[in-house]
Design a protein around this motif. Structure first.
Motif, mmCIF file in Angstrom:
data_model
loop_
_atom_site.group_PDB
_atom_site.id
_atom_site.type_symbol
_atom_site.label_atom_id
_atom_site.label_comp_id
_atom_site.label_asym_id
_atom_site.label_seq_id
_atom_site.Cartn_x
_atom_site.Cartn_y
_atom_site.Cartn_z
ATOM 1 N N LYS A 16 -98.747 48.411 -28.574
ATOM 2 C CA LYS A 16 -98.990 46.738 -28.677
ATOM 3 C C LYS A 16 -98.599 45.753 -29.356
ATOM 4 O O LYS A 16 -98.222 44.590 -28.872
ATOM 5 C CB LYS A 16 -100.715 46.517 -29.029
ATOM 6 N N ARG A 96 -105.890 41.085 -29.699
ATOM 7 C CA ARG A 96 -107.182 41.899 -30.032
ATOM 8 C C ARG A 96 -107.895 40.413 -30.443
ATOM 9 O O ARG A 96 -107.479 39.690 -30.548
ATOM 10 C CB ARG A 96 -107.668 42.337 -31.497
ATOM 11 N N SER A 101 -113.520 44.758 -31.740
ATOM 12 C CA SER A 101 -114.892 45.112 -31.982
ATOM 13 C C SER A 101 -116.210 46.043 -31.624
ATOM 14 O O SER A 101 -116.880 46.506 -32.618
ATOM 15 C CB SER A 101 -115.933 43.602 -32.757
ATOM 16 N N GLN A 105 -115.870 48.627 -33.955
ATOM 17 C CA GLN A 105 -117.141 49.328 -34.564
ATOM 18 C C GLN A 105 -118.327 49.186 -33.981
ATOM 19 O O GLN A 105 -118.673 50.081 -34.402
ATOM 20 C CB GLN A 105 -117.543 47.480 -35.086
HETATM 21 P P1 TYD Z 1 -103.446 45.452 -37.371
HETATM 22 O O1 TYD Z 1 -102.445 46.264 -38.492
HETATM 23 O O2 TYD Z 1 -103.365 44.408 -36.452
HETATM 24 O O3 TYD Z 1 -103.204 46.717 -36.519
HETATM 25 P P2 TYD Z 1 -102.425 47.205 -34.957
HETATM 26 O O4 TYD Z 1 -101.357 46.397 -35.066
HETATM 27 O O5 TYD Z 1 -103.230 48.336 -34.027
HETATM 28 O O6 TYD Z 1 -103.857 45.950 -33.899
HETATM 29 O O7 TYD Z 1 -104.902 45.611 -37.392
HETATM 30 C C1 TYD Z 1 -105.595 45.897 -37.543
HETATM 31 C C2 TYD Z 1 -107.197 46.926 -37.109
HETATM 32 O O8 TYD Z 1 -108.270 46.736 -37.391
HETATM 33 C C3 TYD Z 1 -106.620 48.018 -36.289
HETATM 34 O O9 TYD Z 1 -107.040 49.728 -37.419
HETATM 35 C C4 TYD Z 1 -108.219 47.467 -35.530
HETATM 36 C C5 TYD Z 1 -109.177 47.358 -36.231
HETATM 37 N N1 TYD Z 1 -110.351 46.597 -35.947
HETATM 38 C C6 TYD Z 1 -111.253 46.480 -35.683
HETATM 39 O O10 TYD Z 1 -111.542 47.427 -36.219
HETATM 40 N N2 TYD Z 1 -112.242 45.394 -35.417
HETATM 41 C C7 TYD Z 1 -111.634 44.533 -34.504
HETATM 42 O O11 TYD Z 1 -112.491 43.761 -34.371
HETATM 43 C C8 TYD Z 1 -110.372 43.647 -34.667
HETATM 44 C C9 TYD Z 1 -109.794 42.969 -34.113
HETATM 45 C C10 TYD Z 1 -109.562 44.783 -35.285
#
Ligand code: TYD
Length: 206
Positions: A16, A96, A101, A105
């Motif tokens: 992504k 995201r 979430s 979650q």
């Molecule tokens: P990030 O470094 O932005 O990961 P990525 O590059 O894969 O998007 O970290 C976000 C992390 O948080 C990723 O493991 C997903 C998690 N996350 C949740 O668990 N719930 C959420 O609502 C969001 C927005 C992210």
């Protein structure tokens, strides 16, 4: 152009971030006025919440705390960045949004999709994206790519089973909403081209 709100979703390791970097360069070249936000983060307050959420020292964090902190960062992003820029007629892209979430979650952590949905309706003032891109790649490929990541954050450190459940969650939740599913098992160039093709269609709409 009328303001539009577009979200990018995908499992950890779905590529992504790389795809979004390339999308940004494309929009810059086309002189399209866009605003990018990421979750958790995207605002000064949100980035401080991100630090708490992703810090590996936050291992004591309760599941409900985690849900609320993601939702709090999201509320700030919606009010400070997303809504005002949509109103100004811009293209707003979020790395995201609520679906993360629900999958991470609600489904994978088993907090409950309906509860997480309710909290996020409150947090976002029920603001829904116009389009959601889902970078679709099976968990095994993702987990192999993830092993190459040198400095995993707290969520990346979760077990393979957790990440398989996240993907399962996305798949189930995608039945309910309109998604643009992109096959992310292809090469980066192919994935980017497919995303840009769809994005052009969206940008051509009034
Ligand atoms: P990030 O470094 O932005 O990961 P990525 O590059 O894969 O998007 O970290 C976000 C992390 O948080 C990723 O493991 C997903 C998690 N996350 C949740 O668990 N719930 C959420 O609502 C969001 C927005 C992210």
């Amino acid at each position: 152009m009328n303001g539009k709100f577009i979200v990018f979703e995908g499992s950890d390791g779905s590529g992504k971030s790389t795809v979004l970097e390339r999308v940004k360069s494309y929009l810059d070249r086309k002189n399209i006025d866009y605003v990018l936000t990421r979750e958790p983060g995207g605002t000064s307050i949100g980035e401080q919440i991100r630090e708490i959420l992703l810090n590996v020292d936050s291992h004591k964090m309760h599941d409900r705390t985690e849900v609320l902190l993601f939702a709090a960062a999201r509320a700030q992003s919606v009010e400070e960045k997303v809504k005002p820029n949509i109103e100004a007629g811009k293209l707003v892209i979020s790395d995201r949004y609520v679906l993360s979430s629900l999958a991470y979650q609600g489904y994978a952590r088993q907090v409950g999709v309906d509860q997480v949905k309710a909290i996020n309706d409150f947090a976002t003032d029920s603001l829904k994206p116009d389009y959601t891109f889902f970078l679709d790649v099976d968990p095994i490929t993702v987990l192999n790519r993830k092993k190459a990541s040198e400095d995993p954050d707290r969520l990346e450190k979760e077990t393979n089973l957790f990440h398989e459940r996240v993907y399962e969650g996305y798949k189930q939740l995608m039945d309910d909403e309109d998604f643009i599913v992109i096959d992310a098992s292809k090469t980066v160039d192919e994935v980017v081209n497919n995303v840009i093709e769809k994005l052009d269609e969206i940008l051509e709409e009034k």
